[in-house]
Structure formats: C-alpha cells, structure tokens
Scaffold this motif. Structure first.
Motif, PDB file in Angstrom:
ATOM      1  N   GLY A 138     -13.188  20.975  22.273  1.00 55.53           N
ATOM      2  CA  GLY A 138     -12.045  20.735  23.136  1.00 55.53           C
ATOM      3  C   GLY A 138     -11.426  19.363  23.004  1.00 55.53           C
ATOM      4  O   GLY A 138     -10.583  18.983  23.815  1.00 55.53           O
ATOM      5  N   ARG A 139     -11.805  18.613  21.989  1.00 53.97           N
ATOM      6  CA  ARG A 139     -11.270  17.263  21.795  1.00 53.97           C
ATOM      7  C   ARG A 139     -10.562  17.175  20.458  1.00 53.97           C
ATOM      8  O   ARG A 139     -10.985  17.765  19.476  1.00 53.97           O
ATOM      9  CB  ARG A 139     -12.394  16.233  21.820  1.00 53.97           C
ATOM     10  N   HIS A 140      -9.500  16.407  20.431  1.00 53.34           N
ATOM     11  CA  HIS A 140      -8.782  16.124  19.190  1.00 53.34           C
ATOM     12  C   HIS A 140      -9.373  14.836  18.621  1.00 53.34           C
ATOM     13  O   HIS A 140      -9.334  13.795  19.274  1.00 53.34           O
ATOM     14  CB  HIS A 140      -7.288  15.966  19.468  1.00 53.34           C
ATOM     15  N   ILE A 141      -9.930  14.907  17.422  1.00 50.40           N
ATOM     16  CA  ILE A 141     -10.589  13.755  16.811  1.00 50.40           C
ATOM     17  C   ILE A 141      -9.847  13.379  15.536  1.00 50.40           C
ATOM     18  O   ILE A 141      -9.626  14.210  14.664  1.00 50.40           O
ATOM     19  CB  ILE A 141     -12.065  14.076  16.486  1.00 50.40           C
ATOM     20  N   GLU A 142      -9.458  12.109  15.445  1.00 53.97           N
ATOM     21  CA  GLU A 142      -8.774  11.596  14.266  1.00 53.97           C
ATOM     22  C   GLU A 142      -9.696  10.622  13.553  1.00 53.97           C
ATOM     23  O   GLU A 142     -10.327   9.774  14.181  1.00 53.97           O
ATOM     24  CB  GLU A 142      -7.485  10.889  14.664  1.00 53.97           C
ATOM     25  N   TYR A 143      -9.741  10.734  12.223  1.00 54.04           N
ATOM     26  CA  TYR A 143     -10.576   9.847  11.435  1.00 54.04           C
ATOM     27  C   TYR A 143      -9.945   9.628  10.072  1.00 54.04           C
ATOM     28  O   TYR A 143      -8.992  10.300   9.689  1.00 54.04           O
ATOM     29  CB  TYR A 143     -12.000  10.398  11.304  1.00 54.04           C
ATOM     30  N   ALA A 144     -10.462   8.651   9.346  1.00 57.03           N
ATOM     31  CA  ALA A 144      -9.986   8.368   7.992  1.00 57.03           C
ATOM     32  C   ALA A 144     -11.200   8.083   7.116  1.00 57.03           C
ATOM     33  O   ALA A 144     -12.219   7.572   7.586  1.00 57.03           O
ATOM     34  CB  ALA A 144      -9.047   7.174   7.994  1.00 57.03           C
ATOM     35  N   VAL A 145     -11.067   8.434   5.838  1.00 56.08           N
ATOM     36  CA  VAL A 145     -12.155   8.257   4.878  1.00 56.08           C
ATOM     37  C   VAL A 145     -11.569   7.682   3.594  1.00 56.08           C
ATOM     38  O   VAL A 145     -10.511   8.114   3.136  1.00 56.08           O
ATOM     39  CB  VAL A 145     -12.854   9.599   4.566  1.00 56.08           C
ATOM     40  N   SER A 146     -12.256   6.694   3.008  1.00 57.20           N
ATOM     41  CA  SER A 146     -11.861   6.163   1.706  1.00 57.20           C
ATOM     42  C   SER A 146     -13.116   5.721   0.963  1.00 57.20           C
ATOM     43  O   SER A 146     -14.217   5.805   1.478  1.00 57.20           O
ATOM     44  CB  SER A 146     -10.865   5.004   1.851  1.00 57.20           C
ATOM     45  N   GLY A 147     -12.924   5.239  -0.237  1.00 53.72           N
ATOM     46  CA  GLY A 147     -14.056   4.798  -1.042  1.00 53.72           C
ATOM     47  C   GLY A 147     -14.609   5.917  -1.891  1.00 53.72           C
ATOM     48  O   GLY A 147     -13.883   6.840  -2.282  1.00 53.72           O
ATOM     49  N   GLU A 148     -15.899   5.854  -2.169  1.00 54.76           N
ATOM     50  CA  GLU A 148     -16.581   6.820  -3.026  1.00 54.76           C
ATOM     51  C   GLU A 148     -16.911   8.083  -2.233  1.00 54.76           C
ATOM     52  O   GLU A 148     -17.655   8.029  -1.256  1.00 54.76           O
ATOM     53  CB  GLU A 148     -17.856   6.196  -3.593  1.00 54.76           C
ATOM     54  N   MET A 185       0.847  -1.178   0.000  1.00 53.50           N
ATOM     55  CA  MET A 185       0.000   0.000   0.000  1.00 53.50           C
ATOM     56  C   MET A 185       0.889   1.236   0.000  1.00 53.50           C
ATOM     57  O   MET A 185       1.827   1.327   0.775  1.00 53.50           O
ATOM     58  CB  MET A 185      -0.918  -0.038   1.221  1.00 53.50           C
ATOM     59  N   ASP A 186       0.567   2.156  -0.860  1.00 54.60           N
ATOM     60  CA  ASP A 186       1.328   3.396  -0.996  1.00 54.60           C
ATOM     61  C   ASP A 186       1.106   4.283   0.236  1.00 54.60           C
ATOM     62  O   ASP A 186      -0.027   4.651   0.555  1.00 54.60           O
ATOM     63  CB  ASP A 186       0.881   4.116  -2.265  1.00 54.60           C
ATOM     64  N   LYS A 187       2.200   4.612   0.925  1.00 56.95           N
ATOM     65  CA  LYS A 187       2.115   5.402   2.160  1.00 56.95           C
ATOM     66  C   LYS A 187       1.456   6.765   1.922  1.00 56.95           C
ATOM     67  O   LYS A 187       0.679   7.241   2.742  1.00 56.95           O
ATOM     68  CB  LYS A 187       3.501   5.585   2.759  1.00 56.95           C
ATOM     69  N   SER A 188       1.729   7.383   0.779  1.00 53.19           N
ATOM     70  CA  SER A 188       1.124   8.692   0.504  1.00 53.19           C
ATOM     71  C   SER A 188      -0.396   8.577   0.345  1.00 53.19           C
ATOM     72  O   SER A 188      -1.131   9.482   0.730  1.00 53.19           O
ATOM     73  CB  SER A 188       1.748   9.342  -0.727  1.00 53.19           C
ATOM     74  N   PHE A 189      -0.872   7.445  -0.216  1.00 53.87           N
ATOM     75  CA  PHE A 189      -2.320   7.257  -0.324  1.00 53.87           C
ATOM     76  C   PHE A 189      -2.943   7.126   1.058  1.00 53.87           C
ATOM     77  O   PHE A 189      -3.987   7.718   1.347  1.00 53.87           O
ATOM     78  CB  PHE A 189      -2.669   6.031  -1.173  1.00 53.87           C
ATOM     79  N   VAL A 190      -2.314   6.338   1.923  1.00 49.80           N
ATOM     80  CA  VAL A 190      -2.825   6.163   3.290  1.00 49.80           C
ATOM     81  C   VAL A 190      -2.897   7.520   3.981  1.00 49.80           C
ATOM     82  O   VAL A 190      -3.905   7.858   4.608  1.00 49.80           O
ATOM     83  CB  VAL A 190      -1.947   5.178   4.098  1.00 49.80           C
ATOM     84  N   GLU A 191      -1.854   8.325   3.842  1.00 47.63           N
ATOM     85  CA  GLU A 191      -1.830   9.638   4.485  1.00 47.63           C
ATOM     86  C   GLU A 191      -2.932  10.555   3.958  1.00 47.63           C
ATOM     87  O   GLU A 191      -3.468  11.369   4.704  1.00 47.63           O
ATOM     88  CB  GLU A 191      -0.453  10.275   4.318  1.00 47.63           C
ATOM     89  N   LYS A 192      -3.302  10.413   2.681  1.00 46.29           N
ATOM     90  CA  LYS A 192      -4.393  11.220   2.115  1.00 46.29           C
ATOM     91  C   LYS A 192      -5.736  10.851   2.734  1.00 46.29           C
ATOM     92  O   LYS A 192      -6.659  11.667   2.753  1.00 46.29           O
ATOM     93  CB  LYS A 192      -4.469  11.043   0.597  1.00 46.29           C
ATOM     94  N   CYS A 193      -5.852   9.631   3.225  1.00 49.23           N
ATOM     95  CA  CYS A 193      -7.100   9.173   3.851  1.00 49.23           C
ATOM     96  C   CYS A 193      -7.258   9.700   5.273  1.00 49.23           C
ATOM     97  O   CYS A 193      -8.364   9.752   5.796  1.00 49.23           O
ATOM     98  CB  CYS A 193      -7.142   7.646   3.891  1.00 49.23           C
ATOM     99  N   LEU A 194      -6.152  10.081   5.909  1.00 51.72           N
ATOM    100  CA  LEU A 194      -6.163  10.449   7.325  1.00 51.72           C
ATOM    101  C   LEU A 194      -6.484  11.924   7.534  1.00 51.72           C
ATOM    102  O   LEU A 194      -5.985  12.783   6.814  1.00 51.72           O
ATOM    103  CB  LEU A 194      -4.798  10.136   7.947  1.00 51.72           C
ATOM    104  N   HIS A 195      -7.310  12.191   8.543  1.00 48.65           N
ATOM    105  CA  HIS A 195      -7.722  13.557   8.869  1.00 48.65           C
ATOM    106  C   HIS A 195      -7.799  13.708  10.383  1.00 48.65           C
ATOM    107  O   HIS A 195      -7.932  12.724  11.109  1.00 48.65           O
ATOM    108  CB  HIS A 195      -9.106  13.859   8.276  1.00 48.65           C
ATOM    109  N   SER A 196      -7.754  14.947  10.852  1.00 46.08           N
ATOM    110  CA  SER A 196      -7.985  15.216  12.273  1.00 46.08           C
ATOM    111  C   SER A 196      -8.583  16.608  12.413  1.00 46.08           C
ATOM    112  O   SER A 196      -8.381  17.479  11.563  1.00 46.08           O
ATOM    113  CB  SER A 196      -6.689  15.094  13.082  1.00 46.08           C
ATOM    114  N   ILE A 197      -9.349  16.779  13.483  1.00 42.76           N
ATOM    115  CA  ILE A 197      -9.998  18.059  13.772  1.00 42.76           C
ATOM    116  C   ILE A 197      -9.967  18.301  15.275  1.00 42.76           C
ATOM    117  O   ILE A 197      -9.738  17.380  16.058  1.00 42.76           O
ATOM    118  CB  ILE A 197     -11.467  18.092  13.288  1.00 42.76           C
ATOM    119  N   GLU A 198     -10.222  19.535  15.654  1.00 43.52           N
ATOM    120  CA  GLU A 198     -10.449  19.894  17.053  1.00 43.52           C
ATOM    121  C   GLU A 198     -11.929  20.267  17.153  1.00 43.52           C
ATOM    122  O   GLU A 198     -12.407  21.103  16.382  1.00 43.52           O
ATOM    123  CB  GLU A 198      -9.591  21.080  17.465  1.00 43.52           C
ATOM    124  N   ALA A 199     -12.650  19.635  18.041  1.00 51.29           N
ATOM    125  CA  ALA A 199     -14.075  19.921  18.211  1.00 51.29           C
ATOM    126  C   ALA A 199     -14.448  19.787  19.681  1.00 51.29           C
ATOM    127  O   ALA A 199     -14.140  18.772  20.309  1.00 51.29           O
ATOM    128  CB  ALA A 199     -14.921  18.977  17.365  1.00 51.29           C
TER     129      ALA A 199
END
Length: 151
Positions: free
Chosen positions: A17-27, A1-15
């Motif tokens: 007062g919490r740090h939330i990490e998530y990932a999205v793929s597919g359509e 698996m291409d590391k750059s593709f995996v990194e494109k799927c990863l996201h994080s936000i502050e909401a």
C-alpha cells in the motif's frame, strides 16, 4: 549529466500500500551500498556517483525517505554510506535494522555532533567546512578506501 541516463536510474514500485521510489547505479551485480542523501537532494543523486561506483564494483542504491524497498530489490544486507543530512537516517537505519547492514558506517556530515559520537570529531571538522564542489573527489577517495579493504 545526461537527463536520459538519470531517468534510467530511477524506479518506483507499489508495496504494502505504499509508493516507494528508489534509484540504482554502478555495477549491476556489485555489492549493495545504500546511500542516504544530503539535504536538498533526492534519490537521483546516485547518477552522479555512477562512475566511481562502477569502478569499485558496487551497486549504489538510494531510496527516497523513509528508506523502505530493499526487500523489493532482493537485498538482505547492505553497506551504509551517508552524506550530510543523511546521517540521522543512516544512524536510524543501523539502529533499527542492524541485521540488514554490515561493515562500517561511512560518510561525511556536520550533522553528527562529536558530543554524540566522540569518534566523529575528525569527520565533523572536515565536514563542517567541506565545499560542495569536492563531493566528486570525496566519492573517489571513498572508492579508493573501499578498494583497499580486505574482502
């Protein structure tokens, strides 16, 4: 698996007062499916399922536990998919937020005892002996099941 593709799927936000990490793929505009990952995994597992998710037209989302963040994505309702140790989290999400999910709860786990859920007996027998190498085949099978469901 291409590391750059995996990194494109990863996201994080502050909401709130919490740090939330998530990932999205597919359509990108597909129906939302919330994946509860197995023990030893993380949100990046969605990259592995990008191909099958794209083929069946779903947007696969994985939020690092405890599972907050759907509001940030603007998603009101999701289908639930779990693997192995993700079962208790998926069941907990369904119990706590029944208005946020629809359809059947789908997954494979040896963590749900047939004594707790008699209809889990077959899945328990399958999941208890399932080698990790068949996860891709399982994903394709679930994708086929998803395609066969009436819309």
């Amino acid at each position: 698996m291409d590391k750059s593709f995996v990194e494109k799927c990863l996201h994080s936000i502050e909401a709130n007062g919490r740090h939330i990490e998530y990932a999205v793929s597919g359509e990108e505009m597909g129906e939302a499916v919330l994946l509860f990952y197995p023990l030893g995994a993380s949100r990046s597992i969605v990259a592995v399922f990008h191909g099958p998710a794209k083929r069946v037209g779903v947007r696969l989302i994985c939020i690092n536990r405890p599972g907050m963040g759907l509001d940030h994505l603007g998603i009101q309702r999701v289908r639930l998919l779990f693997l192995c140790a993700g079962a208790p989290f998926a069941l907990g999400f369904q119990a706590r937020y029944p208005h946020r999910s629809h359809g059947r709860l789908v997954g494979c786990s040896s963590w749900v005892s047939p004594s707790d859920c008699p209809s889990a007996k077959f899945m328990y027998q399958v999941g208890a002996g399932l080698p990790s190498g068949i996860l891709a085949s399982l994903a394709d099978a679930m994708a086929g099941w998803r395609r066969s469901m009436p819309r």
